[in-house]
Design a protein around this motif. Sequence first.
Motif, PDB file in Angstrom:
ATOM      1  N   ALA B  10      55.962 -74.435   1.065  1.00  0.00           N
ATOM      2  CA  ALA B  10      57.258 -74.496   0.380  1.00  0.00           C
ATOM      3  C   ALA B  10      57.600 -75.891  -0.118  1.00  0.00           C
ATOM      4  N   ASP B  11      56.955 -76.905   0.439  1.00  0.00           N
ATOM      5  CA  ASP B  11      57.238 -78.261  -0.038  1.00  0.00           C
ATOM      6  C   ASP B  11      56.197 -78.715  -1.050  1.00  0.00           C
ATOM      7  N   GLY B  12      55.312 -77.805  -1.442  1.00  0.00           N
ATOM      8  CA  GLY B  12      54.336 -78.149  -2.477  1.00  0.00           C
ATOM      9  C   GLY B  12      54.999 -78.094  -3.846  1.00  0.00           C
ATOM     10  N   TYR B  13      54.213 -78.411  -4.855  1.00  0.00           N
ATOM     11  CA  TYR B  13      54.758 -78.509  -6.214  1.00  0.00           C
ATOM     12  C   TYR B  13      55.361 -77.178  -6.671  1.00  0.00           C
ATOM     13  N   LEU B  14      54.601 -76.126  -6.574  1.00  0.00           N
ATOM     14  CA  LEU B  14      55.106 -74.826  -7.036  1.00  0.00           C
ATOM     15  C   LEU B  14      55.966 -74.153  -5.983  1.00  0.00           C
ATOM     16  N   GLY B  15      55.609 -74.375  -4.701  1.00  0.00           N
ATOM     17  CA  GLY B  15      56.410 -73.784  -3.622  1.00  0.00           C
ATOM     18  C   GLY B  15      57.863 -74.198  -3.774  1.00  0.00           C
ATOM     19  N   VAL B  34      56.166 -75.074   6.313  1.00  0.00           N
ATOM     20  CA  VAL B  34      55.533 -76.318   5.861  1.00  0.00           C
ATOM     21  C   VAL B  34      54.515 -76.764   6.902  1.00  0.00           C
ATOM     22  N   ARG B  35      53.480 -77.415   6.435  1.00  0.00           N
ATOM     23  CA  ARG B  35      52.506 -77.981   7.375  1.00  0.00           C
ATOM     24  C   ARG B  35      53.034 -79.331   7.829  1.00  0.00           C
ATOM     25  N   ALA B  36      53.078 -79.577   9.125  1.00  0.00           N
ATOM     26  CA  ALA B  36      53.554 -80.872   9.613  1.00  0.00           C
ATOM     27  C   ALA B  36      52.752 -81.242  10.847  1.00  0.00           C
ATOM     28  N   ASP B  44      60.827 -85.312   8.140  1.00  0.00           N
ATOM     29  CA  ASP B  44      60.757 -85.857   6.773  1.00  0.00           C
ATOM     30  C   ASP B  44      60.728 -84.717   5.752  1.00  0.00           C
ATOM     31  N   LYS B  45      59.894 -83.719   6.042  1.00  0.00           N
ATOM     32  CA  LYS B  45      59.760 -82.612   5.088  1.00  0.00           C
ATOM     33  C   LYS B  45      61.064 -81.826   4.996  1.00  0.00           C
ATOM     34  N   LYS B  46      61.720 -81.660   6.167  1.00  0.00           N
ATOM     35  CA  LYS B  46      63.001 -80.930   6.162  1.00  0.00           C
ATOM     36  C   LYS B  46      64.025 -81.661   5.311  1.00  0.00           C
ATOM     37  N   HIS B 154      34.087 -75.064  -5.256  1.00  0.00           N
ATOM     38  CA  HIS B 154      34.465 -74.326  -4.043  1.00  0.00           C
ATOM     39  C   HIS B 154      35.927 -73.882  -4.050  1.00  0.00           C
ATOM     40  N   TYR B 155      36.758 -74.611  -4.761  1.00  0.00           N
ATOM     41  CA  TYR B 155      38.163 -74.215  -4.862  1.00  0.00           C
ATOM     42  C   TYR B 155      38.262 -72.823  -5.490  1.00  0.00           C
ATOM     43  N   GLU B 156      37.617 -72.680  -6.644  1.00  0.00           N
ATOM     44  CA  GLU B 156      37.634 -71.379  -7.334  1.00  0.00           C
ATOM     45  C   GLU B 156      37.099 -70.281  -6.423  1.00  0.00           C
ATOM     46  N   SER B 158      36.937 -70.157  -3.190  1.00  0.00           N
ATOM     47  CA  SER B 158      37.790 -69.814  -2.044  1.00  0.00           C
ATOM     48  C   SER B 158      38.961 -68.942  -2.473  1.00  0.00           C
ATOM     49  N   LYS B 159      39.439 -69.137  -3.694  1.00  0.00           N
ATOM     50  CA  LYS B 159      40.551 -68.316  -4.177  1.00  0.00           C
ATOM     51  C   LYS B 159      40.065 -66.889  -4.433  1.00  0.00           C
ATOM     52  N   GLU B 160      38.851 -66.770  -4.928  1.00  0.00           N
ATOM     53  CA  GLU B 160      38.303 -65.429  -5.145  1.00  0.00           C
ATOM     54  C   GLU B 160      38.077 -64.734  -3.805  1.00  0.00           C
TER      55      GLU B 160
HETATM   56  N1  LIG Z   1      49.550 -76.442  -9.780  1.00  0.00           N
HETATM   57  C1  LIG Z   1      48.648 -75.788 -10.512  1.00  0.00           C
HETATM   58  O1  LIG Z   1      48.285 -76.207 -11.633  1.00  0.00           O
HETATM   59  C2  LIG Z   1      48.056 -74.490 -10.006  1.00  0.00           C
HETATM   60  C3  LIG Z   1      47.211 -73.786 -10.873  1.00  0.00           C
HETATM   61  C4  LIG Z   1      46.643 -72.598 -10.432  1.00  0.00           C
HETATM   62  C5  LIG Z   1      46.922 -72.135  -9.154  1.00  0.00           C
HETATM   63  N2  LIG Z   1      47.738 -72.851  -8.328  1.00  0.00           N
HETATM   64  C6  LIG Z   1      47.988 -72.307  -6.973  1.00  0.00           C
HETATM   65  O2  LIG Z   1      49.366 -72.356  -6.704  1.00  0.00           O
HETATM   66  C7  LIG Z   1      49.576 -72.626  -5.333  1.00  0.00           C
HETATM   67  C8  LIG Z   1      50.525 -73.806  -5.181  1.00  0.00           C
HETATM   68  O3  LIG Z   1      49.956 -74.917  -5.835  1.00  0.00           O
HETATM   69  P1  LIG Z   1      50.681 -76.322  -5.876  1.00  0.00           P
HETATM   70  O4  LIG Z   1      50.327 -76.957  -7.161  1.00  0.00           O
HETATM   71  O5  LIG Z   1      52.095 -76.173  -5.515  1.00  0.00           O
HETATM   72  O6  LIG Z   1      49.897 -77.097  -4.716  1.00  0.00           O
HETATM   73  P2  LIG Z   1      50.398 -78.322  -3.822  1.00  0.00           P
HETATM   74  O7  LIG Z   1      51.489 -79.067  -4.486  1.00  0.00           O
HETATM   75  O8  LIG Z   1      49.175 -79.034  -3.419  1.00  0.00           O
HETATM   76  O9  LIG Z   1      51.005 -77.628  -2.541  1.00  0.00           O
HETATM   77  C9  LIG Z   1      50.203 -77.011  -1.587  1.00  0.00           C
HETATM   78  C10 LIG Z   1      51.020 -76.806  -0.345  1.00  0.00           C
HETATM   79  O10 LIG Z   1      50.189 -76.188   0.632  1.00  0.00           O
HETATM   80  C11 LIG Z   1      50.360 -76.881   1.855  1.00  0.00           C
HETATM   81  N3  LIG Z   1      49.208 -76.757   2.734  1.00  0.00           N
HETATM   82  C12 LIG Z   1      47.982 -77.281   2.577  1.00  0.00           C
HETATM   83  N4  LIG Z   1      47.226 -77.006   3.657  1.00  0.00           N
HETATM   84  C13 LIG Z   1      47.986 -76.293   4.504  1.00  0.00           C
HETATM   85  C14 LIG Z   1      47.775 -75.742   5.780  1.00  0.00           C
HETATM   86  N5  LIG Z   1      46.598 -75.861   6.411  1.00  0.00           N
HETATM   87  N6  LIG Z   1      48.786 -75.098   6.378  1.00  0.00           N
HETATM   88  C15 LIG Z   1      49.977 -74.972   5.768  1.00  0.00           C
HETATM   89  N7  LIG Z   1      50.257 -75.474   4.579  1.00  0.00           N
HETATM   90  C16 LIG Z   1      49.259 -76.133   3.951  1.00  0.00           C
HETATM   91  C17 LIG Z   1      50.572 -78.303   1.437  1.00  0.00           C
HETATM   92  O11 LIG Z   1      51.130 -79.043   2.492  1.00  0.00           O
HETATM   93  P3  LIG Z   1      50.682 -80.595   2.684  1.00  0.00           P
HETATM   94  O12 LIG Z   1      51.127 -81.291   1.461  1.00  0.00           O
HETATM   95  O13 LIG Z   1      51.370 -81.009   3.915  1.00  0.00           O
HETATM   96  O14 LIG Z   1      49.181 -80.569   2.820  1.00  0.00           O
HETATM   97  C18 LIG Z   1      51.525 -78.106   0.272  1.00  0.00           C
HETATM   98  O15 LIG Z   1      52.822 -77.918   0.718  1.00  0.00           O
HETATM   99  C19 LIG Z   1      48.219 -72.871  -4.701  1.00  0.00           C
HETATM  100  O16 LIG Z   1      47.819 -71.709  -4.045  1.00  0.00           O
HETATM  101  C20 LIG Z   1      47.331 -73.139  -5.898  1.00  0.00           C
HETATM  102  O17 LIG Z   1      46.023 -72.726  -5.642  1.00  0.00           O
HETATM  103  C21 LIG Z   1      48.313 -74.011  -8.732  1.00  0.00           C
END
Ligand SMILES: NC(=O)c1ccc[n+]([C@@H]2O[C@H](COP(=O)([O-])OP(=O)(O)OC[C@H]3O[C@@H](n4cnc5c(N)ncnc54)[C@H](OP(=O)(O)O)[C@@H]3O)[C@@H](O)[C@H]2O)c1
Lengths: 319, 375
Positions: B10-15, B34-36, B44-46, B154-156, B158-160
């Motif tokens: 939820a604290d990620g870019y799209l989350g 959130v991962r902490a 901090d994340k909160k 590997h990213y691709e 793992s998503k598949e």
């Molecule tokens: N942004 C793009 O262009 C894009 C394009 C295609 C697909 N996506 C997909 O959209 C989703 C969100 O992407 P995003 O850009 O928002 O990514 P992001 O900003 O990197 O956020 C990823 C989030 O996942 C958390 N995370 C990582 N490892 C974790 C773990 N072991 N346990 C719990 N939380 C964990 C991260 O926490 P920490 O920061 O603490 O590690 C962060 O909050 C992803 O699934 C990505 O594959 C994104």
Amino acid sequence: MKSTYLQDLAFSLGAIGGSVKDAEREGLLRSSADDLAAAGFDRHHRCPPDETAYDLARAAVTGLDVADGVDAIIYSTCLPGNGSVGDPAAFAADRDVKHLMEFPASRLQADFGLGSAVVFGLSQQGCTGMLGALRLADALLARESGWSRVLCVAADRFPADAVYEQSYNLISDGAAACVVSAAPPGLRLVAAHQITNGGLHAATDDESVGTFFSYVPRLVRDCLSRAGLTIGDIDWVVPQNTNHNAWQILARLLGVDPSKVWQKSLPETAHAISADNIINLKSLRNAGRIRPGERILLVMAGHGLNWQAVVLEATEGLA
Amino acid sequence: MTRRVLVTGADGYLGLRTVQRLLAETDDRLVLSVRAADRTELADKKSRLERETGTTAHRRVEVVPADLTEDAPLAGVATDLACIVHAAARTNFDIGRDTARRVNADATARVAEFAAACPRLDRFLFLSTLVSVGCRTGDIAETVTEGDVEHANHYEWSKEQAERRLAERFAHLPWSIARLSTIVADDDTGRVTQYNAFHNTLKMLFYGLLSLMPGLPDTPLYLATAEFTARGIVRLTRPETVGGVYHLAPSPDEAVPLGDVMNTVFDIFERDPAFVRRRLLRPEFCDLGTFAFMVDATRGLGASPAAGALRSVAPFSEQMFRPKRFDNSRLRASWPDAPAASGLPLVAATCATLVGTRWGRNPAPNGVTPDAVPQ
Ligand SMILES: NC(=O)c1ccc[n+]([C@@H]2O[C@H](COP(=O)([O-])OP(=O)(O)OC[C@H]3O[C@@H](n4cnc5c(N)ncnc54)[C@H](OP(=O)(O)O)[C@@H]3O)[C@@H](O)[C@H]2O)c1
């Protein structure tokens, strides 16, 4: 247009030979010896403290037949400091700038008894200086109706304590010399081309590497189009002694068979600054690989940033 | 009745942008995982989440720590959820295979297991990527991939893997998979607060460290904004939206060819006096073999920025040779009022921001500070 011919090729290298591992041990490198070995470098040559760039130039010219004289000497250096044989200590002692203007071309004229030659210095073309000298010689011979031969020399040694690596290439101190003649035999100068990008005059090593793969293809295409040729018309590419892999990549980009890229001196000679093309060209000729009618492309990239290319065509009875 | 929605990552870019939209557009109550690593990081994340979601949100929001690579990471979350948006992932293209498997595939299965224990769940939305379909070319339907597929990294892969596990092992769940396009800007103004491979590649081109472009000029790129994507995500969480695979991306006729993108980018670069002075040439397109050889050859350049530039492009370079047409008719049917993608104008606006801020080093005119500045 009057044709000119590249005749007589000679070079000299610094008297101290050493391996790339030696260079690493002596702290002369930035990269690791292994990385430079992977780029094709095995050995290099340095001048001992008492050997100057001028000594290298003289040794190279000694390998040529200039007994009948020449009409001009074009003396090129990559490092401007190599463009003077004066003693900096003498300048420090009396602050008279004449000590900074003891020109090696004039000394060469005197040492070899080339009294009828006038001199030209090229010092701002980096490693491309020798190709610049060929181009200038061609232009001078076309213009000066009474002239028949121009001596081209390029000589450089790195200052004491310098790192012997530039843009991830192992460096040698070295000089090259050749004669450009208004009459055959030899390698007819078909076209020459230069690009200078002053916007990159202070390019970092990485900018030099980065722009290499966009500017060299442009240079080659422009040079060939000036000559009314295509890459398919080229039989040999004789480049500088920089990273062997870079030319493998360029060959693919340009559509050249990599076995036609003659960089045979790279492992033993390293990048002898602007002498590389002449060293490799001599090696190609000595290997008996050049047939009359074949076309050879010389290519060089250097600081400034400058890129130069020359197309040659072998005539019957190569010198 | 108010729905409870769990958002992972939820604290990620799209989350975060999804959370903000859910708060603005629905009356859902939200559980943000959130991962902490410890209490300090959690605090901090909160506080960052509180700041970003606004003061009035706190009664609708609960933040829970969960490392999804651990066993039963969501055990502390009440199971009366109506919806889960699984956004957490490791998203870098150069991720190793083991980490990719653990964080992106295994953790998705773990969240799905938790979802299976939520009796009122009507939607499990997994955020995937268009390139989960790997190196396939041509028409790509909004269906789970069948058969063997090669992947560029590997990213691709793992998503598949995560998609397949959902479809095969959790068929009973009300799952949806949103395959997202490359996000290049927050919105159509071209504002950039998260940097990815797209931005990094442009940076290398701008600074003259990359002069060869791997790819075919006609390969279509699917580029979107975070605003478009988050709006689409919220739409897919609604109970009335049917499940299944969605290409949450521009339509094929809105995708932009790589060659046009390069030309647009250089048109913008060439408005910058410092760039013009350096007279960098537009990159040549090269074949995959040449590019791979070059990446390999520059390993000997050690930590050099030029070698780093090539390495950063390498993991996705193969996709530049694999043109695809992503059908998105299911998305369009479920989201008829979806905004049109802005294509090259978005590229131009984004590029102008990047050049103007020098990739986030200088403040943007609107004072925005990016989340992360690429190395
Ligand atoms: N942004 C793009 O262009 C894009 C394009 C295609 C697909 N996506 C997909 O959209 C989703 C969100 O992407 P995003 O850009 O928002 O990514 P992001 O900003 O990197 O956020 C990823 C989030 O996942 C958390 N995370 C990582 N490892 C974790 C773990 N072991 N346990 C719990 N939380 C964990 C991260 O926490 P920490 O920061 O603490 O590690 C962060 O909050 C992803 O699934 C990505 O594959 C994104």
